[in-house]
Enzyme design. Structure first.
Site, PDB file in Angstrom:
ATOM      1  N   ASP A 155     -35.099  38.879  51.253  1.00 50.16           N
ATOM      2  CA  ASP A 155     -34.910  38.493  49.855  1.00 50.16           C
ATOM      3  C   ASP A 155     -34.097  39.548  49.114  1.00 50.16           C
ATOM      4  O   ASP A 155     -33.753  39.344  47.947  1.00 50.16           O
ATOM      5  CB  ASP A 155     -36.268  38.336  49.159  1.00 50.16           C
ATOM      6  CG  ASP A 155     -36.816  36.933  49.343  1.00 50.16           C
ATOM      7  OD1 ASP A 155     -36.072  36.065  49.831  1.00 50.16           O
ATOM      8  OD2 ASP A 155     -37.992  36.711  48.996  1.00 50.16           O
TER       9      ASP A 155
ATOM     10  N   ASP B  76     -39.146  27.526  54.135  1.00 48.15           N
ATOM     11  CA  ASP B  76     -39.693  28.791  53.626  1.00 48.15           C
ATOM     12  C   ASP B  76     -41.170  28.923  53.994  1.00 48.15           C
ATOM     13  O   ASP B  76     -41.832  27.943  54.380  1.00 48.15           O
ATOM     14  CB  ASP B  76     -39.523  28.804  52.100  1.00 48.15           C
ATOM     15  CG  ASP B  76     -39.404  30.204  51.533  1.00 48.15           C
ATOM     16  OD1 ASP B  76     -39.729  31.169  52.236  1.00 48.15           O
ATOM     17  OD2 ASP B  76     -38.997  30.325  50.353  1.00 48.15           O
TER      18      ASP B  76
HETATM   19  C1  DGJ Z   1     -38.684  33.074  48.984  1.00 49.48           C
HETATM   20  C2  DGJ Z   1     -37.323  32.951  49.589  1.00 49.48           C
HETATM   21  O1  DGJ Z   1     -37.072  34.005  50.436  1.00 49.48           O
HETATM   22  C3  DGJ Z   1     -36.302  32.842  48.472  1.00 49.48           C
HETATM   23  O2  DGJ Z   1     -35.009  32.824  48.998  1.00 49.48           O
HETATM   24  C4  DGJ Z   1     -36.586  31.599  47.687  1.00 49.48           C
HETATM   25  O3  DGJ Z   1     -36.387  30.474  48.491  1.00 49.48           O
HETATM   26  C5  DGJ Z   1     -38.003  31.634  47.154  1.00 49.48           C
HETATM   27  N1  DGJ Z   1     -38.959  31.910  48.192  1.00 49.48           N
HETATM   28  C6  DGJ Z   1     -38.356  30.340  46.483  1.00 49.48           C
HETATM   29  O4  DGJ Z   1     -39.658  30.290  46.116  1.00 49.48           O
END
Ligand code: DGJ
Length: 739
Positions: free
Chosen positions: A549, A479
């Site tokens: 997301d 991430d």
């Molecule tokens: C952002 C990501 O896109 C999410 O899927 C998740 O992993 C969160 N960060 C966790 O902090």
């Protein structure tokens, strides 16, 4: 495929079954662009394509000659400070302050295959017969800098890749202020521009504009390629659609700051530039040093946007993505993020994983919150050791338990970041990007580690490889949740601060490279708050990425549809999540959530224990369905059929290589009363195969389905016949067609 050099006319012709790319060494020694488009037959002399004429208010190169002005000539790699007043591809400041440059042909070499680009992701060949590469060396007579223009033409399809390698063979120190990967001058500007833009949770929406005199551009100055603009651009003729017409796609294999722009001049010619964003870039090239630009890919088609996309899909699936997972159907996963956020214990995770296993999922992914003092987003990043309060047996113990369930185990990292509340930061407060004596901005309470420094990358590598070496980890979600501010490195001198954005990305690539080499069977999924760095650079290391997301099925229609313009289905991370959805609070039927997510890597982002027994049975059927068809879904030929940007319905389909299986996804956003009859004309089928439609039970020939269409009308619109389940808003169907 062939690259021909005609000595007499000093003309290069690169061609294959689909395209021709022609350029010539002009009388001033610069390279002139003559043609890029559908394949034309080779001949000695194409010089008539280099048009010149006398125009008022023009500056000319030669005395007593009012024809040769670079302003009106299409060029391959235009320089600053010449008779050309358009934006240049390259700009180099010399020790005397001059930025004037004169890049002249020196020599060229033609080789089989395609060279790797040091430190950078790029497309590749597996045998020398797959492509040919032309390297044309240009030299500036004063500074002795060399610019090697690299052109690779693949044996088949409309693909041409470009990059530039600079070598300072002179004595002085030079400052590269602009070093674009690609310049393409086209003879007219009768194109419509399409870009993939948006923001967090709304990535890759298709935006279209007409080209007008002046500059149209997209780019990023955030340090990551960004949610806002994907490093991808299409120029299509006004009448081009998904099925027919000319288009050129431009894609930059790079994950940092970029710029892509089109400049229409006063005479309606068009200059495309693509490369590292010049605003945030400056690279000191001392005598003897070299600099390699990222690679840009151009795809030409005269067969519509679907064909352009399919060319990108195959190239990026087979000759950009690499390694163990490249050609493999992807495991169906269950990720705990939306199920628990930071609130979990080992037993709770096992409960979630057990249910997922019972439903057929293959991989359990533990997301954020497992390490250091991370109980919310203000602490822990940088301390990549299990939090023993939550995970008393560590990651090894948890992964062992998951494996005992019969599942694989995956783990989340955010390697490039640190929180000030972390041991890592307390030990190395100078390892973040920050300007001396200035305040430090944060994003999500975190700071960006200075990946331009080898020792920082090394320290993170050490922590990650320890865990990967000790525990049974089959998947990594990498991430990256904030963009760069105050881009300054304590480790580099003043005259190298302009290099930090690019050096940062090189550091990211280096870490990816080391980890993927050391753990070749681990499946990497890239992520940057969803699609903040979903780009071809990442695809080289991680064959799949979390595209957004936003996990709502309706929102995803647009995101996946837009993303598919360039990126293959196998690269798109897609999950079924709960309702009401956590981003838009919408309730969509479970089958629609799956029907959208099937066109991706597929997984669940919820606690299946919280579904009803009926829903769990439905999930079991979904997973069984995905297991049966994922090869076709992820690696078949993908067609966009109906755009969610244009109406209430959307549709897309995939067809297997042998054309015996096709799956059509059809989606209607809002229900309508007494609506119209609807049908979708399919694509890519074998006209003479008879396909059985599993939804209706009927059989139809491929030509019927492609020309008369697949009937998608809703038998419940208006009145509901007895025994028929009424449709609701957010309805969808998958039509499985098999021979
Ligand atoms: C952002 C990501 O896109 C999410 O899927 C998740 O992993 C969160 N960060 C966790 O902090």
């Amino acid at each position: 495929m062939n690259i021909v050099y005609h000595e007499n006319t000093r003309t290069f012709h690169l061609y294959n079954d689909s395209i021709s790319y022609i350029m010539t060494v002009m009388r001033n020694g610069h390279l002139g662009q003559l043609y890029f488009g559908k394949r034309i037959r080779d001949k000695e002399d194409f010089s008539y394509l280099l048009e010149t004429c006398e125009r008022p208010m023009t500056s000319y190169v030669y005395e007593n000659d009012r024809t040769f002005s670079l302003e009106h000539i299409r060029q391959e790699y235009p320089v600053f400070g010449s008779t050309d007043y358009r934006q240049p591809a390259v700009d180099i400041r010399q020790e005397n302050g001059s930025r004037i440059l004169d890049l002249r042909y020196k020599c060229h070499v033609i080789t089989g295959g395609k060279p790797a680009l040091p430190g950078l992701p790029a497309t590749y060949t597996e045998t020398d017969s797959e492509a040919q590469t032309l390297t044309v060396t240009l030299e500036d007579p004063v500074t002795k800098i060399h610019a090697d223009l690299l052109y690779t033409i693949f044996a088949r399809g409309g693909i041409l890749t470009r990059s530039v390698r600079f070598a300072n063979l002179g004595k002085e120190s030079l400052l590269l202020g602009r070093a674009m990967s690609l310049c393409l001058d086209l003879p007219d500007s009768d194109y419509v521009w399409q870009q993939l833009s948006g923001c967090w949770a709304r990535e890759c929406h298709i935006h279209t504009r007409n080209l007008e005199p002046g500059i149209s551009s997209i780019g990023s100055m955030r340090g990551n390629s960004s949610h806002e603009h994907n490093p991808f651009l299409v120029l299509k003729r006004p009448n081009t659609d998904e099925r027919m017409g000319e288009a050129v796609g431009f894609s930059l294999i790079y994950s940092g700051n970029f710029r892509m722009q089109a400049e229409v001049d006063a005479h309606d010619t068009l200059r495309i530039l693509a490369g590292i964003d010049p605003e945030t870039f400056e690279w000191k090239l001392d005598a003897g040093e070299t600099f390699q630009t990222p690679e840009a890919v151009m795809v030409y088609t005269d067969r519509g946007l679907n064909h352009m996309s399919q060319t990108f899909h195959k190239l990026y699936q087979k000759r950009l993505a690499r390694g163990y997972w490249r050609d493999k159907a992807r495991p169906i996963l269950n990720n705990n993020w939306e199920a628990t956020y930071f609130d979990f214990t080992e037993d709770r995770l096992i409960e979630i994983a057990s249910k997922a296993k019972e439903c057929g999922a293959e991989l359990f992914v533990l997301d954020d919150g497992w390490f250091g003092a991370r109980s919310n987003d203000s602490a822990g990043l940088g301390d990549w050791k299990a939090n023993r309060d939550r995970l008393p047996n560590g990651i090894s113990g948890l992964s062992e338990r998951i494996e005992q369930l019969g599942m694989k185990f995956g783990l989340w990292f955010e390697p490039e970041m640190t929180n000030k509340d972390s041991d890592f930061y307390r030990q190395h407060p100078d390892w973040i990007l920050a300007a001396p004596s200035r305040s430090q901005s944060h994003g999500r309470n975190q700071y960006v580690l200075d990946f331009s420094r080898k020792e920082v990358v090394e320290a993170i590598y050490g922590q990650m490889s320890d865990i990967l070496g000790q525990a049974k980890i089959s998947y990594i979600k990498w991430d990256m949740n904030r963009s760069i501010t105050e881009c300054y490195s304590a480790a580099w001198p003043a005259d190298r601060q302009g290099e930090i954005y690019h050096r940062y990305i090189l550091g990211v690539y280096d870490l990816y490279d080391r980890l993927t080499r050391e753990f070749p069977q681990v499946l990497f999924e890239s992520c940057a708050s969803g699609g903040g760095r979903f780009d071809p650079g990442m695809l080289y290391f991680a064959p799949q990425g979390w595209i957004s997301d936003d996990s709502d099925a309706v929102e995803r229609l647009k995101i996946q549809y837009g993303t598919s313009l360039c990126y293959p289905v196998s690269s798109m991370g897609t999950h079924v999540s709960v309702t009401p959805n956590h981003q838009v609070f919408r309730n969509t039927p479970l089958h629609t959530r799956a029907n959208v997510a099937y066109f991706g890597t597929f997984g669940y982002e919820l606690d299946l224990n919280k579904l009803t027994p009926e829903e769990n049975e439905e999930v079991k059927r979904q997973i069984a369905f995905m297991k049966k068809y994922r090869e076709v879904l992820q690696f078949g030929t993908f067609y966009r059929l109906k755009s969610p940007f244009e109406g209430n319905e959307a549709a897309w389909m995939v067809v297997s290589e042998d054309q015996k299986t096709a799956l059509v996804g059809w989606y209607r956003i809002l229900n309508c009363v007494n609506g119209s009859y609807t049908r979708v004309r399919l694509e890519g089928l074998n006209p003479s195969y008879c396909y059985r439609n599993a939804y209706s039970g009927a059989c139809h020939f491929g030509d019927e389905l492609m020309h008369a269409g697949l009937i998608t009308s809703d038998e419940t619109a208006g009145q509901v016949p007895s025994g028929v389940k009424p449709c609701t808003d957010f309805e969808s169907r998958i039509y499985v067609l098999e021979v």
